[in-house]
Design an enzyme around this catalytic site. Sequence first.
Site, PDB file in Angstrom:
ATOM      1  N   LYS A 108       4.070  -6.702  -1.456  1.00  0.00           N
ATOM      2  CA  LYS A 108       3.153  -7.954  -0.864  1.00  0.00           C
ATOM      3  C   LYS A 108       2.793  -8.992  -1.712  1.00  0.00           C
ATOM      4  O   LYS A 108       2.639 -10.085  -1.472  1.00  0.00           O
ATOM      5  CB  LYS A 108       2.183  -7.477   0.350  1.00  0.00           C
ATOM      6  CG  LYS A 108       2.515  -6.560   1.218  1.00  0.00           C
ATOM      7  CD  LYS A 108       3.146  -7.242   2.648  1.00  0.00           C
ATOM      8  CE  LYS A 108       2.992  -6.210   3.692  1.00  0.00           C
ATOM      9  NZ  LYS A 108       3.758  -4.968   3.628  1.00  0.00           N
TER      10      LYS A 108
HETATM   11  C1  LIG Z   1       4.560  -4.360   4.472  1.00  0.00           C
HETATM   12  C2  LIG Z   1       5.109  -3.245   3.841  1.00  0.00           C
HETATM   13  C3  LIG Z   1       6.169  -2.823   4.440  1.00  0.00           C
HETATM   14  C4  LIG Z   1       7.057  -3.397   5.591  1.00  0.00           C
HETATM   15  O1  LIG Z   1       7.266  -4.689   5.466  1.00  0.00           O
HETATM   16  P1  LIG Z   1       7.699  -5.721   6.412  1.00  0.00           P
HETATM   17  O2  LIG Z   1       7.794  -7.151   5.896  1.00  0.00           O
HETATM   18  O3  LIG Z   1       6.392  -6.069   7.397  1.00  0.00           O
HETATM   19  O4  LIG Z   1       8.819  -5.353   7.156  1.00  0.00           O
HETATM   20  C5  LIG Z   1       7.001  -1.793   3.761  1.00  0.00           C
HETATM   21  N1  LIG Z   1       6.401  -1.070   2.951  1.00  0.00           N
HETATM   22  C6  LIG Z   1       5.282  -1.386   2.409  1.00  0.00           C
HETATM   23  C7  LIG Z   1       4.744  -0.616   1.252  1.00  0.00           C
HETATM   24  C8  LIG Z   1       4.522  -2.372   2.843  1.00  0.00           C
HETATM   25  O5  LIG Z   1       3.435  -2.570   2.433  1.00  0.00           O
END
Ligand SMILES: *Cc1c(COP(=O)(O)O)cnc(C)c1O
Length: 460
Positions: A108
């Site tokens: 993120k």
């Molecule tokens: C947010 C997240 C995901 C999922 O990503 P999306 O874009 O919501 O599909 C997978 N793994 C981790 C560690 C995340 O923080």
Amino acid sequence: MKYISTRGQAEPVDFAGACLAGLATDGGLYVPETWPQIAPATPDETYSQTAARILSAFAGDAIPSDVMLSLCEKAYGRFAHQSVAPLTQAGPGLWLMELHHGPTLAFKDVAMQIIGQLYDYLLGLSGKRMTVTCATSGDTGGAAAGAFAGSKNVSLVILHPHERVSPVQRLFMTTTGESNVLNIAIDGDFDDCQSMVKSMFADKAFASGIGLSGVNSINWARIAAQSVYYATASAQLGHRPLRFVVPSGNMGDALAGYVAARCGLLPGGLEIRCAVNENDTLARLFNTGKMTRRAAVATPSPAMDIAVPSNFERLLFEVTGRDADAVRTTYDTYAQQGEADLPEAARTRLSCTGLSAGSVNNPDTMAEMERFRQETGWLICPHTAVGMLEARRLPKSDAVATIVLATASATKFPETVKEATGEDAPLPSRCADLIARGEVFERMAADPAAVRARIAAFVS
Ligand SMILES: *Cc1c(COP(=O)(O)O)cnc(C)c1O
């Protein structure tokens, strides 16, 4: 460059408008009016140079390209690895793309760090102040706190599901020590948090009164920023045919791969396999063409405990031939009846996009963490393990290189890692003071009116 809503009833906006709004006024998601064609990445560009080229193509006239480069350099200068998203080989034909070198140890950060820079720049131009709100299943909140804490132009409100995020995930959101951050633990699950954010946007007087903006993965700028590492991965492997296996929740990350391909950034061609946990809405959607509402269940990979994969709406828009009426009808039916069938023509087109999905259960996720450790000596986080196991299940092909996205560091989930492998996963030294910092958050019932009142008081 104009952005239109997937539900067809909002005015088109420019990149700044799409970025600062989050959700479109008609409840739809913004997508570019046309897909820009962008030259593929080259292995000798820096990550920031590639990112600035791609983001400039999406920003059009909204941001000069030299400004974009300096914003990218600031954002990605905060990563612990200069390649930002390095590939490491895990086996024959198999790579891990490490997306966890940012300040809060999860992918993120890759989007949120640049979004923090974009907001500061765009709000600085207009002299406006905004309230950024984000519902989080664990990692978005920390990444948003890392990007916006201390910002002069932004108040940040984070809603996380109480006791459904890992302790380290919580610490990243609750220890900024900055007064512009309000963190609320909601008695409910992620979908409750997300629907509360949606209800804030739906209350137009409230939303405009506090200058409401959203940075969930429904925000177009996040998708744009995430398309960059698909492009750099392709360059690193010589633009061969690629298969990305993407641990998925809201489907933002996987959609970014689709976007990269649409914009010409993956000349070798691609497949994207979405790997979901026991919250398998996406797998059922791809495999049966039916959207069905179910409550989210808690799993070892909490950032993917999402029952409603919001970004699927952008893909649906594409596979209906950009038919906003069909998208609106499908989501209206889903909202009223708790389920909806995808239009038949859309199902056929969906099967030609290169995207697909599969799900991995809890015990298999834990077993994969240990199996991967035995094979490589490395610890992976439970989300990455969902992807890794899904990658093993796919038919082998010598022509295609498989890249599993390592979406978080194992050190963010030390309890799960210990249980699965018996190993300790201590925080890296750059984050070691987290526990001593002192947490600030408030706990509230999942009552939208009460939460809105608290937020109004916070920003006034
Ligand atoms: C947010 C997240 C995901 C999922 O990503 P999306 O874009 O919501 O599909 C997978 N793994 C981790 C560690 C995340 O923080």
